[in-house]
Design a protein around this motif. Structure first.
Motif, PDB file in Angstrom:
ATOM      1  N   LYS A 221       0.824  -1.216   0.000  1.00 34.75           N
ATOM      2  CA  LYS A 221       0.000   0.000   0.000  1.00 34.75           C
ATOM      3  C   LYS A 221       0.852   1.258   0.000  1.00 34.75           C
ATOM      4  CE  LYS A 221      -4.256  -1.750   2.098  1.00 34.75           C
ATOM      5  NZ  LYS A 221      -5.228  -1.603   3.212  1.00 34.75           N
ATOM      6  N   GLY A 222       1.968   1.223   0.676  1.00 31.82           N
ATOM      7  CA  GLY A 222       2.800   2.408   0.772  1.00 31.82           C
ATOM      8  C   GLY A 222       2.267   3.387   1.795  1.00 31.82           C
ATOM      9  N   GLU A 223       3.053   4.397   2.103  1.00 32.58           N
ATOM     10  CA  GLU A 223       2.680   5.331   3.165  1.00 32.58           C
ATOM     11  C   GLU A 223       1.716   6.403   2.695  1.00 32.58           C
ATOM     12  OE1 GLU A 223       5.050   6.756   6.152  1.00 32.58           O
ATOM     13  OE2 GLU A 223       6.594   5.212   6.059  1.00 32.58           O
ATOM     14  N   GLU A 224       1.689   6.718   1.409  1.00 28.44           N
ATOM     15  CA  GLU A 224       0.862   7.840   0.939  1.00 28.44           C
ATOM     16  C   GLU A 224      -0.620   7.514   0.926  1.00 28.44           C
ATOM     17  OE1 GLU A 224       2.209   9.650  -2.702  1.00 28.44           O
ATOM     18  OE2 GLU A 224       4.278   9.116  -2.258  1.00 28.44           O
ATOM     19  N   ARG A 225      -0.932   6.203   0.888  1.00 28.97           N
ATOM     20  CA  ARG A 225      -2.319   5.757   0.874  1.00 28.97           C
ATOM     21  C   ARG A 225      -3.100   6.303  -0.328  1.00 28.97           C
ATOM     22  NH1 ARG A 225      -0.403   2.505   3.599  1.00 28.97           N
ATOM     23  NH2 ARG A 225      -1.078   1.742   5.619  1.00 28.97           N
ATOM     24  N   THR A 226      -2.428   6.482  -1.440  1.00 29.85           N
ATOM     25  CA  THR A 226      -3.082   6.926  -2.669  1.00 29.85           C
ATOM     26  C   THR A 226      -2.653   6.006  -3.804  1.00 29.85           C
ATOM     27  OG1 THR A 226      -1.303   8.382  -3.445  1.00 29.85           O
ATOM     28  CG2 THR A 226      -2.896   9.307  -1.861  1.00 29.85           C
ATOM     29  N   GLY A 227      -3.296   6.171  -4.934  1.00 28.89           N
ATOM     30  CA  GLY A 227      -2.941   5.361  -6.089  1.00 28.89           C
ATOM     31  C   GLY A 227      -1.558   5.657  -6.623  1.00 28.89           C
ATOM     32  N   ASN A 228      -0.974   6.795  -6.232  1.00 31.04           N
ATOM     33  CA  ASN A 228       0.351   7.163  -6.712  1.00 31.04           C
ATOM     34  C   ASN A 228       1.470   6.726  -5.775  1.00 31.04           C
ATOM     35  OD1 ASN A 228      -0.630   8.487  -9.024  1.00 31.04           O
ATOM     36  ND2 ASN A 228      -1.089  10.331  -7.836  1.00 31.04           N
ATOM     37  N   ALA A 229       1.124   5.991  -4.733  1.00 33.06           N
ATOM     38  CA  ALA A 229       2.140   5.566  -3.772  1.00 33.06           C
ATOM     39  C   ALA A 229       3.099   4.570  -4.421  1.00 33.06           C
ATOM     40  CB  ALA A 229       1.482   4.937  -2.552  1.00 33.06           C
ATOM     41  N   ARG A 263      -4.897  -1.071  -7.422  1.00 30.29           N
ATOM     42  CA  ARG A 263      -6.193  -0.886  -6.748  1.00 30.29           C
ATOM     43  C   ARG A 263      -6.597  -2.107  -5.924  1.00 30.29           C
ATOM     44  NH1 ARG A 263      -9.734  -3.414 -10.376  1.00 30.29           N
ATOM     45  NH2 ARG A 263      -8.918  -3.606 -12.500  1.00 30.29           N
ATOM     46  N   GLN A 264      -6.087  -3.278  -6.250  1.00 27.51           N
ATOM     47  CA  GLN A 264      -6.388  -4.470  -5.463  1.00 27.51           C
ATOM     48  C   GLN A 264      -5.302  -4.779  -4.437  1.00 27.51           C
ATOM     49  OE1 GLN A 264      -6.991  -7.423  -8.536  1.00 27.51           O
ATOM     50  NE2 GLN A 264      -9.164  -6.915  -8.726  1.00 27.51           N
ATOM     51  N   PRO A 334      11.558 -13.980  -7.889  1.00 24.17           N
ATOM     52  CA  PRO A 334      10.831 -15.229  -8.121  1.00 24.17           C
ATOM     53  C   PRO A 334      11.529 -16.068  -9.196  1.00 24.17           C
ATOM     54  CG  PRO A 334       9.698 -13.417  -9.177  1.00 24.17           C
ATOM     55  CD  PRO A 334      10.887 -12.823  -8.481  1.00 24.17           C
ATOM     56  N   HIS A 335      11.354 -17.383  -9.105  1.00 19.83           N
ATOM     57  CA  HIS A 335      11.959 -18.297 -10.065  1.00 19.83           C
ATOM     58  C   HIS A 335      10.877 -19.075 -10.802  1.00 19.83           C
ATOM     59  CE1 HIS A 335      15.741 -17.382  -8.156  1.00 19.83           C
ATOM     60  NE2 HIS A 335      15.306 -17.834  -6.999  1.00 19.83           N
ATOM     61  N   ASP A 336      11.115 -19.353 -12.065  1.00 18.19           N
ATOM     62  CA  ASP A 336      10.344 -20.312 -12.875  1.00 18.19           C
ATOM     63  C   ASP A 336       8.929 -19.872 -13.244  1.00 18.19           C
ATOM     64  OD1 ASP A 336      12.545 -21.986 -12.800  1.00 18.19           O
ATOM     65  OD2 ASP A 336      11.836 -23.041 -11.011  1.00 18.19           O
ATOM     66  N   VAL A 337       8.140 -19.429 -12.271  1.00 20.02           N
ATOM     67  CA  VAL A 337       6.735 -19.118 -12.565  1.00 20.02           C
ATOM     68  C   VAL A 337       6.373 -17.745 -12.018  1.00 20.02           C
ATOM     69  CG1 VAL A 337       6.035 -21.546 -12.546  1.00 20.02           C
ATOM     70  CG2 VAL A 337       5.947 -20.229 -10.431  1.00 20.02           C
ATOM     71  N   PRO A 338       5.375 -17.059 -12.607  1.00 20.54           N
ATOM     72  CA  PRO A 338       4.893 -15.802 -12.022  1.00 20.54           C
ATOM     73  C   PRO A 338       4.339 -16.053 -10.626  1.00 20.54           C
ATOM     74  CG  PRO A 338       4.041 -16.120 -14.246  1.00 20.54           C
ATOM     75  CD  PRO A 338       4.659 -17.413 -13.848  1.00 20.54           C
ATOM     76  N   PHE A 339       4.402 -15.028  -9.776  1.00 24.00           N
ATOM     77  CA  PHE A 339       4.023 -15.196  -8.372  1.00 24.00           C
ATOM     78  C   PHE A 339       3.195 -13.986  -7.953  1.00 24.00           C
ATOM     79  CE2 PHE A 339       4.549 -16.367  -3.979  1.00 24.00           C
ATOM     80  CZ  PHE A 339       4.896 -17.715  -4.010  1.00 24.00           C
ATOM     81  N   LEU A 340       1.943 -14.207  -7.565  1.00 22.73           N
ATOM     82  CA  LEU A 340       1.059 -13.127  -7.159  1.00 22.73           C
ATOM     83  C   LEU A 340       1.101 -12.974  -5.645  1.00 22.73           C
ATOM     84  CD1 LEU A 340      -1.099 -11.038  -8.077  1.00 22.73           C
ATOM     85  CD2 LEU A 340      -2.824 -12.807  -7.602  1.00 22.73           C
ATOM     86  N   ILE A 341       1.387 -11.757  -5.190  1.00 23.34           N
ATOM     87  CA  ILE A 341       1.408 -11.500  -3.752  1.00 23.34           C
ATOM     88  C   ILE A 341       0.416 -10.390  -3.422  1.00 23.34           C
ATOM     89  CG2 ILE A 341       3.785 -12.296  -3.415  1.00 23.34           C
ATOM     90  CD1 ILE A 341       4.703  -9.385  -3.464  1.00 23.34           C
ATOM     91  N   HIS A 342      -0.045 -10.365  -2.162  1.00 26.51           N
ATOM     92  CA  HIS A 342      -1.056  -9.412  -1.720  1.00 26.51           C
ATOM     93  C   HIS A 342      -0.557  -8.632  -0.505  1.00 26.51           C
ATOM     94  CE1 HIS A 342      -4.246 -11.071  -4.311  1.00 26.51           C
ATOM     95  NE2 HIS A 342      -3.671 -12.234  -4.071  1.00 26.51           N
ATOM     96  N   ASP A 343      -1.040  -7.416  -0.366  1.00 25.38           N
ATOM     97  CA  ASP A 343      -0.699  -6.594   0.791  1.00 25.38           C
ATOM     98  C   ASP A 343      -1.056  -7.322   2.092  1.00 25.38           C
ATOM     99  OD1 ASP A 343      -0.013  -3.932   2.028  1.00 25.38           O
ATOM    100  OD2 ASP A 343      -2.066  -4.190   2.763  1.00 25.38           O
TER     101      ASP A 343
END
Length: 384
Positions: A221-229, A263-264, A334-343
């Motif tokens: 999320k970052g500290e700015e809490r905006t979409g530009n963070a 946004r997600q 990451p190795h070999d495959v794409p990896f999706l991470i979440h906040d």
């Protein structure tokens, strides 16, 4: 005052005694700047050997493998390079550098090495190699012999020179790691973890999670809490050489692509790309402890979450004992495959090791420490 523990990490003052007593030697005098609160910076020697590949060092002394007199019969070395005036290590190539320091450890002491923070943030893979040893970065108790550093620049070509430090070493007596119960008790007395934003409050006992170490999460999320963070950086595939002697010199935009909050609050990591990210929590390392990052579960996927890993006593503490807390910066590949991470996803953990004594110097207090007040921070070579 409680008695000093019989097992733990040697502090600054005991490292200086090891040097004075001849347990750590070098042909060029060891400088005071190399000695950190709980570790010693190791220096590159005069030569580097370009290798055909990495190798396991257990079969023979390392020096016996470095015969470059006959390239056609060498099973490992392609050529040697002189580092005394500086030399460029190309990305994707494997190099072996004899270090200036050698060890004559007593039988009661073992050692462990890690890349320095700056090394990790440049995506330079390093590990210590010792004679007749099956592993890397772990130096057996009582070891007498030279030290070699395997160096593999991954994202950027780098210029290095004799005397520069890419890694550091700790000296350990006995079993130093604090159990989970001790961490929980310590956190109640003197918080080890704080929320990063928006309010920097101590993490509650319920949120303080341990299992052979202290769990931390990823911040997307970052500290700015905006979409530009800006929530991270990704290394560009093509860039110029980075001279490690130049601090605050390079424009970050020439080497890094900033990553902005999605946004997600998620991020898709691409295989074999290199990312700089940060932790959601801020950690503190009390003066009588040191800490180290470890991957919390290797079976969770082909994902490396850090290269560097040492935190000296005083990391996250301000001057005069003020507790500040500091974010952990992660070097992710990451190795070999794409990896999706979440906040907020659990991403790594930190183990705390007891010190044998409180160091006479603490991280960030009069040492010119580069990352004491860091947030999401690139290596010290860049200006943003």
């Amino acid at each position: 005052m409680a008695a000093a523990p019989a097992q733990g990490i040697l502090p600054y003052q005991q490292i200086t005694r090891l040097i004075a007593g001849g347990s750590i030697t070098a042909p060029v005098a060891i400088e005071d700047r190399q000695i950190q609160p709980a570790s010693l910076d190791l220096r590159l020697g005069k030569k580097a050997y370009r290798l055909i590949s990495s190798f396991l060092p257990e079969l023979s002394p390392i020096s016996s493998r470095l015969d470059v007199m006959d390239f056609y019969h060498s099973d490992l070395v392609m050529y040697e390079m002189d580092l005394s005036g500086g030399a460029i290590l190309e990305k994707g190539h494997v190099y072996l550098v004899p270090l200036l320091e050698s060890l004559q450890l007593p039988k009661t002491l073992r050692a462990r090495a890690n890349p320095k923070s700056t090394t990790g943030r440049l995506d330079v893979f390093t590990r210590i190699v010792t004679d007749l040893n099956t592993g890397f970065d772990e130096i057996r108790a009582g070891y007498h012999g030279p030290l070699f550093l395997e160096v593999v620049p991954r994202s950027f070509a780098i210029k290095v020179k004799t005397g520069q430090s890419l890694n550091q070493i700790r000296f350990i007596r006995g079993e130093a790691t604090a159990p989970d119960a001790a961490l929980e008790r310590l956190h109640r007395q003197e918080p080890l973890l704080y929320h990063n934003a928006p309010k920097r409050k101590a993490v509650s006992a319920k949120e303080f999670r341990t299992d052979h170490g202290l769990f931390l999460r990823i911040d997307l999320k970052g500290e700015e809490r905006t979409g530009n963070a800006v929530i991270g950086y990704r290394a560009k595939k093509n860039s110029h050489v980075i001279d490690l002697s130049k601090v605050g010199y390079y424009a970050a935009a020439d080497f890094w692509e900033p990553l902005y909050r999605h946004r997600q609050d998620s991020l898709l990591l691409e295989p074999e790309e290199f990312y700089i990210l940060a932790s959601k929590e801020r950690i503190c390392v009390p003066p009588d402890y040191a800490a180290e990052m470890v991957a919390y579960e290797a079976a969770c996927g082909e994902l490396r979450t850090h290269y560097a890993g040492f935190f000296d006593p005083g990391f996250g503490y301000g001057a005069d004992g003020e507790i500040a807390g500091t974010q952990v910066v992660l070097e992710v590949r990451p190795h070999d495959v794409p990896f999706l991470i979440h906040d907020g996803q659990t991403f790594f953990k930190v183990i705390y090791d007891r010190m044998l004594d409180v160091p006479s110097r603490l991280y960030g207090v009069g040492l010119g420490s580069s990352y004491q007040r860091q947030a999401l921070t690139l290596s010290k070579h860049f200006k943003i």
